[in-house]
Design an enzyme around this catalytic site. Structure first.
Site, PDB file in Angstrom:
ATOM      1  N   SER A 250     -24.406  59.757 208.725  1.00 33.72           N
ATOM      2  CA  SER A 250     -22.976  59.914 209.007  1.00 33.72           C
ATOM      3  C   SER A 250     -22.518  61.180 208.288  1.00 33.72           C
ATOM      4  CB  SER A 250     -22.186  58.685 208.548  1.00 33.72           C
ATOM      5  OG  SER A 250     -22.486  58.355 207.215  1.00 33.72           O
TER       6      SER A 250
ATOM      7  N   GLU B 140     -19.168  63.513 206.719  1.00 29.38           N
ATOM      8  CA  GLU B 140     -17.763  63.494 206.279  1.00 29.38           C
ATOM      9  C   GLU B 140     -17.151  64.892 206.365  1.00 29.38           C
ATOM     10  OE1 GLU B 140     -16.813  60.999 202.875  1.00 29.38           O
ATOM     11  OE2 GLU B 140     -15.556  62.611 202.090  1.00 29.38           O
TER      12      GLU B 140
ATOM     13  N   ASP C 259      -6.206  58.678 194.304  1.00 31.71           N
ATOM     14  CA  ASP C 259      -5.908  59.109 192.939  1.00 31.71           C
ATOM     15  C   ASP C 259      -4.457  59.509 192.828  1.00 31.71           C
ATOM     16  OD1 ASP C 259      -8.463  58.900 191.635  1.00 31.71           O
ATOM     17  OD2 ASP C 259      -9.130  60.494 192.981  1.00 31.71           O
TER      18      ASP C 259
ATOM     19  N   PHE D  32     -15.823  70.152 191.681  1.00 31.88           N
ATOM     20  CA  PHE D  32     -15.561  68.843 192.324  1.00 31.88           C
ATOM     21  C   PHE D  32     -16.184  67.734 191.482  1.00 31.88           C
ATOM     22  CE2 PHE D  32     -15.596  70.571 196.997  1.00 31.88           C
ATOM     23  CZ  PHE D  32     -14.335  71.098 196.794  1.00 31.88           C
TER      24      PHE D  32
ATOM     25  N   HIS E 192     -25.137  59.415 204.053  1.00 30.60           N
ATOM     26  CA  HIS E 192     -23.805  59.935 204.374  1.00 30.60           C
ATOM     27  C   HIS E 192     -23.746  61.349 203.791  1.00 30.60           C
ATOM     28  CE1 HIS E 192     -19.483  59.643 205.228  1.00 30.60           C
ATOM     29  NE2 HIS E 192     -19.244  60.158 204.028  1.00 30.60           N
TER      30      HIS E 192
HETATM   31  P1  FAD Z   1     -10.925  50.995 193.554  1.00 28.59           P
HETATM   32  O1  FAD Z   1     -12.229  50.455 194.017  1.00 28.59           O
HETATM   33  O2  FAD Z   1      -9.705  50.179 193.835  1.00 28.59           O
HETATM   34  O3  FAD Z   1     -10.946  51.156 191.978  1.00 28.59           O
HETATM   35  C1  FAD Z   1     -11.398  52.287 191.275  1.00 28.59           C
HETATM   36  C2  FAD Z   1     -11.910  51.873 189.904  1.00 28.59           C
HETATM   37  O4  FAD Z   1     -10.856  51.288 189.161  1.00 28.59           O
HETATM   38  C3  FAD Z   1     -13.002  50.845 190.021  1.00 28.59           C
HETATM   39  O5  FAD Z   1     -14.257  51.456 190.113  1.00 28.59           O
HETATM   40  C4  FAD Z   1     -12.813  50.023 188.794  1.00 28.59           C
HETATM   41  O6  FAD Z   1     -13.655  50.463 187.806  1.00 28.59           O
HETATM   42  C5  FAD Z   1     -11.388  50.238 188.390  1.00 28.59           C
HETATM   43  N1  FAD Z   1     -10.700  48.970 188.659  1.00 28.59           N
HETATM   44  C6  FAD Z   1     -10.296  48.486 189.857  1.00 28.59           C
HETATM   45  N2  FAD Z   1      -9.722  47.286 189.707  1.00 28.59           N
HETATM   46  C7  FAD Z   1      -9.779  47.026 188.382  1.00 28.59           C
HETATM   47  C8  FAD Z   1      -9.349  45.952 187.585  1.00 28.59           C
HETATM   48  N3  FAD Z   1      -8.737  44.892 188.123  1.00 28.59           N
HETATM   49  N4  FAD Z   1      -9.561  46.021 186.261  1.00 28.59           N
HETATM   50  C9  FAD Z   1     -10.143  47.096 185.712  1.00 28.59           C
HETATM   51  N5  FAD Z   1     -10.564  48.143 186.408  1.00 28.59           N
HETATM   52  C10 FAD Z   1     -10.391  48.104 187.720  1.00 28.59           C
HETATM   53  N6  FAD Z   1      -9.813  60.016 197.827  1.00 28.59           N
HETATM   54  C11 FAD Z   1      -8.792  60.429 198.646  1.00 28.59           C
HETATM   55  O7  FAD Z   1      -7.675  60.684 198.188  1.00 28.59           O
HETATM   56  N7  FAD Z   1      -9.003  60.568 200.005  1.00 28.59           N
HETATM   57  C12 FAD Z   1     -10.196  60.303 200.595  1.00 28.59           C
HETATM   58  O8  FAD Z   1     -10.339  60.444 201.813  1.00 28.59           O
HETATM   59  C13 FAD Z   1     -11.279  59.870 199.757  1.00 28.59           C
HETATM   60  N8  FAD Z   1     -12.504  59.572 200.283  1.00 28.59           N
HETATM   61  C14 FAD Z   1     -13.516  59.115 199.473  1.00 28.59           C
HETATM   62  C15 FAD Z   1     -14.755  58.763 200.049  1.00 28.59           C
HETATM   63  C16 FAD Z   1     -15.791  58.306 199.252  1.00 28.59           C
HETATM   64  C17 FAD Z   1     -17.104  57.920 199.910  1.00 28.59           C
HETATM   65  C18 FAD Z   1     -15.620  58.225 197.831  1.00 28.59           C
HETATM   66  C19 FAD Z   1     -16.756  57.769 196.956  1.00 28.59           C
HETATM   67  C20 FAD Z   1     -14.395  58.542 197.259  1.00 28.59           C
HETATM   68  C21 FAD Z   1     -13.326  58.994 198.045  1.00 28.59           C
HETATM   69  N9  FAD Z   1     -12.068  59.300 197.509  1.00 28.59           N
HETATM   70  C22 FAD Z   1     -11.042  59.734 198.340  1.00 28.59           C
HETATM   71  C23 FAD Z   1     -11.823  59.220 196.053  1.00 28.59           C
HETATM   72  C24 FAD Z   1     -11.197  57.880 195.615  1.00 28.59           C
HETATM   73  O9  FAD Z   1      -9.906  57.721 196.159  1.00 28.59           O
HETATM   74  C25 FAD Z   1     -11.143  57.888 194.081  1.00 28.59           C
HETATM   75  O10 FAD Z   1     -12.443  57.879 193.557  1.00 28.59           O
HETATM   76  C26 FAD Z   1     -10.275  56.812 193.431  1.00 28.59           C
HETATM   77  O11 FAD Z   1     -10.150  57.129 192.041  1.00 28.59           O
HETATM   78  C27 FAD Z   1     -10.836  55.400 193.463  1.00 28.59           C
HETATM   79  O12 FAD Z   1     -10.779  54.869 194.704  1.00 28.59           O
HETATM   80  P2  FAD Z   1     -11.550  53.455 195.020  1.00 28.59           P
HETATM   81  O13 FAD Z   1     -11.293  53.161 196.428  1.00 28.59           O
HETATM   82  O14 FAD Z   1     -12.939  53.517 194.546  1.00 28.59           O
HETATM   83  O15 FAD Z   1     -10.700  52.488 194.080  1.00 28.59           O
END
Ligand code: FAD
Length: 298
Positions: A22, A24, A116, A226, A276
């Protein structure tokens, strides 16, 4: 010398299951960037990727462009297009509207993320008072709206805001239990980080695919920046390989393809069949890597 044929031109997997790739992309900002975006899409679409995804700018800044790009990719190439979605800085209602818009546009795959804060990845995440508070909550919200294929993020070197591996793995498990189908990893350059992460996840009972996110190094300077922002480390040996190549783009490109090929083939030799690729809207290096996997246009 008797070399088995499957070790020659490409690393075809031994069983029946072919490699799945895939790609991105990010939504282009200018006309010139959009031209390169489409050029790359049209080079990579004939490889029949499992999906092509388009990111969602920080704080939803690319909401319309992400939707326009995924809709157009689907219409122009027939490839399964996936839209990223974050829940930072928006109420549930606002995020749900975007999910409905994806559904109406016929998008079947969402990459569900927390996102973020606008101040940067290093700053603490404060949920919108009426918003989804995490990616796990967002996944549950998406599931209520439609029968989407859902991918979530995973971090082989731990998310920078995670207090421990237990919290990190539990969080991934929560996202998958909420209805996500697979995880895609953040970029990493030391495959051992990925292998250790997968082992931790399997020990915790996670059975879904954890697809390695491969970042080809088009520009070592840019990718180092990055990586620093998202908590991925640059091993010393990697920095050494690119050292002194700032003004030598040809050698830089050759080293970049050698490094990425080495990483991908080591993963293949350890049984990985799904990849990916973070394309940064450029096709050539990714095309070459796909070719090593035996993934070619018709
Ligand atoms: P979550 O999984 O909700 O949480 C992030 C971290 O917070 C977790 O790993 C955990 O350690 C901690 N956490 C969560 N819940 C709890 C809790 N209850 N207690 C304590 N700690 C907790 N960003 C963008 O803005 N746009 C994009 O399109 C984008 N695409 C991405 C694609 C991929 C494949 C990846 C790997 C990242 C991408 N990101 C993107 C970045 C992402 O938004 C950031 O890394 C963000 O900081 C975390 O998102 P998440 O979905 O992993 O969050």
């Amino acid at each position: 010398m008797n070399i088995p044929s499957d070790h020659r031109a490409s690393r075809q997997p031994r069983g029946k299951k072919p490699f799945q790739v895939s790609f991105e992309f990010f939504p282009p900002k200018t006309d010139a960037m959009e031209e390169r975006f489409w050029e790359s899409i049209h080079k990579l679409a004939p490889l029949h990727p499992r999906f092509v995804s388009v990111t969602y700018g920080a704080g939803g800044s690319t909401r319309e462009r992400t939707l326009r790009m995924v809709s157009q990719i689907k219409a122009e190439t027939g490839v399964n297009a996936a839209a990223h979605l974050t829940c930072v800085g928006a109420s549930r209602d606002e995020v749900d509207k975007v999910i409905h818009a994806y559904k109406t546009a016929g998008i079947k795959h969402i990459v569900a993320l927390r996102g973020d804060p606008p101040e940067g990845a290093g700053k603490p995440f404060v949920p919108h008072p009426e918003g989804y508070r995490s990616a796990a909550e967002l996944v549950a919200g998406i599931r209520k709206i439609g029968d989407f294929d859902i991918s979530v993020a995973a971090y082989p070197e731990m998310h920078p805001q995670s207090p421990s591996w237990d919290v990190e793995i539990e969080n991934l498990k929560r996202k998958l239990e909420a209805g996500a189908n697979r995880a895609i990893t953040q970029m990493f350059f030391d495959n051992d980080d990925y292998f250790r992460f997968v082992e931790r996840a399997r020990k915790a009972g996670i059975t879904q695919s954890i697809v390695p996110g491969i970042q080809p190094i088009h520009s070592f300077k840019q990718i180092s920046g990055f990586a620093a922002r998202c908590g991925a480390s640059i091993p010393g040996w990697l920095a050494e390989r690119f050292d002194g190549l700032e003004d030598d783009p040809e050698t830089h490109a050759l080293v970049a393809s050698a490094v990425a090929a080495e990483q991908v083939l080591e993963l293949v030799d350890n049984g990985i069949t799904e990849f990916h690729f973070y394309t940064l809207n450029r096709a050539n290096l990714v095309l070459a890597l796909a070719r090593l996997l035996g993934v070619r246009p018709d």
